[in-house]
Design a protein around this motif. Structure first.
Motif, PDB file in Angstrom:
ATOM      1  N   VAL A 104       0.846  -1.200   0.000  1.00  0.00           N
ATOM      2  CA  VAL A 104       0.000   0.000   0.000  1.00  0.00           C
ATOM      3  C   VAL A 104       0.883   1.253   0.000  1.00  0.00           C
ATOM      4  N   ARG A 105       1.981   1.229   0.743  1.00  0.00           N
ATOM      5  CA  ARG A 105       2.886   2.380   0.746  1.00  0.00           C
ATOM      6  C   ARG A 105       3.522   2.578  -0.637  1.00  0.00           C
ATOM      7  N   GLU A 106       3.820   1.486  -1.338  1.00  0.00           N
ATOM      8  CA  GLU A 106       4.345   1.611  -2.705  1.00  0.00           C
ATOM      9  C   GLU A 106       3.339   2.336  -3.598  1.00  0.00           C
ATOM     10  N   VAL A 107       2.068   1.979  -3.453  1.00  0.00           N
ATOM     11  CA  VAL A 107       1.006   2.639  -4.197  1.00  0.00           C
ATOM     12  C   VAL A 107       0.962   4.126  -3.838  1.00  0.00           C
ATOM     13  N   GLN A 108       1.025   4.420  -2.553  1.00  0.00           N
ATOM     14  CA  GLN A 108       0.946   5.806  -2.094  1.00  0.00           C
ATOM     15  C   GLN A 108       2.139   6.630  -2.570  1.00  0.00           C
ATOM     16  N   ARG A 109       3.317   5.993  -2.674  1.00  0.00           N
ATOM     17  CA  ARG A 109       4.487   6.705  -3.181  1.00  0.00           C
ATOM     18  C   ARG A 109       4.320   7.053  -4.663  1.00  0.00           C
ATOM     19  N   LEU A 110       3.795   6.108  -5.438  1.00  0.00           N
ATOM     20  CA  LEU A 110       3.563   6.396  -6.856  1.00  0.00           C
ATOM     21  C   LEU A 110       2.535   7.508  -7.016  1.00  0.00           C
ATOM     22  N   ARG A 111       1.453   7.446  -6.252  1.00  0.00           N
ATOM     23  CA  ARG A 111       0.428   8.487  -6.331  1.00  0.00           C
ATOM     24  C   ARG A 111       1.019   9.850  -5.967  1.00  0.00           C
ATOM     25  N   TYR A 112       1.886   9.880  -4.974  1.00  0.00           N
ATOM     26  CA  TYR A 112       2.500  11.143  -4.558  1.00  0.00           C
ATOM     27  C   TYR A 112       3.313  11.749  -5.700  1.00  0.00           C
ATOM     28  N   LYS A 113       4.096  10.911  -6.372  1.00  0.00           N
ATOM     29  CA  LYS A 113       4.933  11.409  -7.463  1.00  0.00           C
ATOM     30  C   LYS A 113       4.092  11.942  -8.609  1.00  0.00           C
ATOM     31  N   VAL A 114       2.995  11.243  -8.926  1.00  0.00           N
ATOM     32  CA  VAL A 114       2.173  11.620 -10.071  1.00  0.00           C
ATOM     33  C   VAL A 114       1.211  12.754  -9.741  1.00  0.00           C
ATOM     34  N   PHE A 115       0.579  12.674  -8.578  1.00  0.00           N
ATOM     35  CA  PHE A 115      -0.461  13.649  -8.242  1.00  0.00           C
ATOM     36  C   PHE A 115       0.076  14.910  -7.586  1.00  0.00           C
ATOM     37  N   ILE A 116       1.114  14.791  -6.782  1.00  0.00           N
ATOM     38  CA  ILE A 116       1.561  15.933  -5.973  1.00  0.00           C
ATOM     39  C   ILE A 116       2.853  16.538  -6.504  1.00  0.00           C
ATOM     40  N   GLU A 117       3.886  15.705  -6.701  1.00  0.00           N
ATOM     41  CA  GLU A 117       5.147  16.247  -7.199  1.00  0.00           C
ATOM     42  C   GLU A 117       5.018  16.762  -8.627  1.00  0.00           C
ATOM     43  N   ALA A 118       4.457  15.939  -9.514  1.00  0.00           N
ATOM     44  CA  ALA A 118       4.381  16.328 -10.925  1.00  0.00           C
ATOM     45  C   ALA A 118       3.476  17.528 -11.140  1.00  0.00           C
ATOM     46  N   ASP A 129      -7.783   4.785   2.333  1.00  0.00           N
ATOM     47  CA  ASP A 129      -6.832   3.749   1.926  1.00  0.00           C
ATOM     48  C   ASP A 129      -6.962   2.490   2.768  1.00  0.00           C
ATOM     49  N   ASN A 130      -7.307   2.646   4.041  1.00  0.00           N
ATOM     50  CA  ASN A 130      -7.401   1.489   4.934  1.00  0.00           C
ATOM     51  C   ASN A 130      -8.655   0.649   4.689  1.00  0.00           C
ATOM     52  N   TYR A 131      -9.615   1.204   3.969  1.00  0.00           N
ATOM     53  CA  TYR A 131     -10.866   0.489   3.707  1.00  0.00           C
ATOM     54  C   TYR A 131     -10.955  -0.045   2.279  1.00  0.00           C
ATOM     55  N   CYS A 132     -10.103   0.462   1.417  1.00  0.00           N
ATOM     56  CA  CYS A 132     -10.176   0.117  -0.002  1.00  0.00           C
ATOM     57  C   CYS A 132      -9.223  -1.012  -0.365  1.00  0.00           C
ATOM     58  N   ASP A 133      -9.488  -1.615  -1.520  1.00  0.00           N
ATOM     59  CA  ASP A 133      -8.541  -2.530  -2.146  1.00  0.00           C
ATOM     60  C   ASP A 133      -7.736  -1.744  -3.166  1.00  0.00           C
ATOM     61  N   HIS A 134      -6.499  -2.175  -3.398  1.00  0.00           N
ATOM     62  CA  HIS A 134      -5.598  -1.440  -4.284  1.00  0.00           C
ATOM     63  C   HIS A 134      -5.093  -2.374  -5.374  1.00  0.00           C
ATOM     64  N   LEU A 135      -5.510  -2.122  -6.610  1.00  0.00           N
ATOM     65  CA  LEU A 135      -4.978  -2.860  -7.749  1.00  0.00           C
ATOM     66  C   LEU A 135      -3.576  -2.344  -8.044  1.00  0.00           C
ATOM     67  N   ILE A 136      -2.658  -3.273  -8.274  1.00  0.00           N
ATOM     68  CA  ILE A 136      -1.267  -2.909  -8.528  1.00  0.00           C
ATOM     69  C   ILE A 136      -0.814  -3.543  -9.842  1.00  0.00           C
ATOM     70  N   VAL A 137      -0.194  -2.745 -10.705  1.00  0.00           N
ATOM     71  CA  VAL A 137       0.510  -3.271 -11.870  1.00  0.00           C
ATOM     72  C   VAL A 137       1.997  -3.056 -11.637  1.00  0.00           C
ATOM     73  N   ARG A 138       2.759  -4.153 -11.738  1.00  0.00           N
ATOM     74  CA  ARG A 138       4.205  -4.095 -11.562  1.00  0.00           C
ATOM     75  C   ARG A 138       4.928  -4.413 -12.863  1.00  0.00           C
ATOM     76  N   ASP A 139       6.087  -3.820 -13.021  1.00  0.00           N
ATOM     77  CA  ASP A 139       7.043  -4.270 -14.019  1.00  0.00           C
ATOM     78  C   ASP A 139       7.786  -5.442 -13.382  1.00  0.00           C
ATOM     79  N   SER A 140       7.610  -6.643 -13.927  1.00  0.00           N
ATOM     80  CA  SER A 140       8.163  -7.831 -13.267  1.00  0.00           C
ATOM     81  C   SER A 140       9.686  -7.899 -13.346  1.00  0.00           C
ATOM     82  N   LYS A 141      10.310  -7.075 -14.189  1.00  0.00           N
ATOM     83  CA  LYS A 141      11.768  -7.050 -14.237  1.00  0.00           C
ATOM     84  C   LYS A 141      12.349  -6.168 -13.139  1.00  0.00           C
ATOM     85  N   THR A 142      11.762  -4.989 -12.959  1.00  0.00           N
ATOM     86  CA  THR A 142      12.266  -4.060 -11.949  1.00  0.00           C
ATOM     87  C   THR A 142      11.532  -4.198 -10.621  1.00  0.00           C
TER      88      THR A 142
END
Length: 255
Positions: free
Chosen positions: A28-42, A60-73
């Motif tokens: 969930v923190r990985e998701v939140q970090r990506l959202r921060y970069k895209v929504f807040i920093e950018a 965030d504590n009540y929701c489910d989070h779909l994650i897409v990963r690059d399986s190489k990195t």
């Protein structure tokens, strides 16, 4: 739980993408970090900046989070936050109810899933990630026995709101929901009169919803924190365009 794995050309290395549901606090923190970069920093939203570098809230504590990963990195490159009817009952409300009065939808609350915080890393926006996320949404809705998908699509107000207003006027021609499904913004964005010669530019996420058959359920709300006009969208699965139904509602493998 892994939902789906497909080869995709979403990155220069043609690596595989994997779809899963976040199952640990660290994911969930990985998701939140990506959202921060895209929504807040950018978007340079300094008012929402924080030392943790996380975009997070109580939902965030009540929701489910779909994650897409690059399986190489192993990097998280895409995410969607989904709230089931059961989770909304536990939380006491859907996220959209912070911006809209949804009382007209009370009769279908038990069969609505809410999607939000759609987020894709800038290097992975060739189409593969969003297609996989939509497939995950379809699988999630089947699992939760939901008949409707709802959510908000944001339109930037960086141009002074001209595009948001032009979009709303264009939606009135063919994309508006029947009156029984209309919602009311708690803080309306002022639409004004139609501007002659202003061709609306439809953001990619909003365009995807509309192509899938979603309705726009009323005037947009103003979100001052993200400096956006938010349109409330409702997608009945029964109305889903046949092309998208074949693509997103096909059988998925579980493991």
């Amino acid at each position: 739980m892994r939902l789906l794995t497909i080869p995709a050309d979403a990155s220069p290395s043609f690596s595989k993408l994997t779809l899963s549901l976040a199952s640990t606090p660290e994911e969930v923190r990985e998701v939140q970090r990506l959202r921060y970069k895209v929504f807040i920093e950018a978007m340079s939203l300094s008012a929402l900046a924080n030392a943790d570098g996380l975009d997070k809230d109580d939902f965030d504590n009540y929701c489910d989070h779909l994650i897409v990963r690059d399986s190489k990195t192993l990097s998280v490159v895409g995410t969607y936050r989904v709230m089931s009817p059961h989770a909304a009952r536990r939380m006491g409300k859907f996220y959209s109810e912070q911006e809209f009065d949804l009382s007209r939808l009370d009769n279908i609350r038990g069969v609505i899933a809410e999607a939000g915080r759609a987020c894709i890393h800038p290097d992975y926006r060739s189409g593969g990630v969003i297609m996989l996320l939509w497939a995950g949404l379809a699988a999630y809705m089947r699992k939760e026995r939901c008949e409707y998908l709802m959510g908000c699509a944001s339109v930037s107000l960086a141009d002074g709101g001209h595009n948001a207003a032009a979009l709303f006027h264009s939606f009135q021609e063919k994309n508006m929901a029947p009156a029984d499904y209309s919602v009311t913004p708690l803080l309306p964005f002022p639409i004004g009169e139609r501007e002659a010669g202003h061709a609306p530019q439809v953001p990619a996420l909003l365009k995807g919803y509309l192509r899938s058959g979603a309705w726009v359920c009323g005037e947009p709300a103003w979100d001052p924190d993200f400096h956006s006009a938010d349109f409330f969208l409702l997608l009945p699965l029964a109305k889903l365009d046949n092309r998208y139904a074949r693509h997103y509602l096909k059988e998925t493998r579980t493991a």
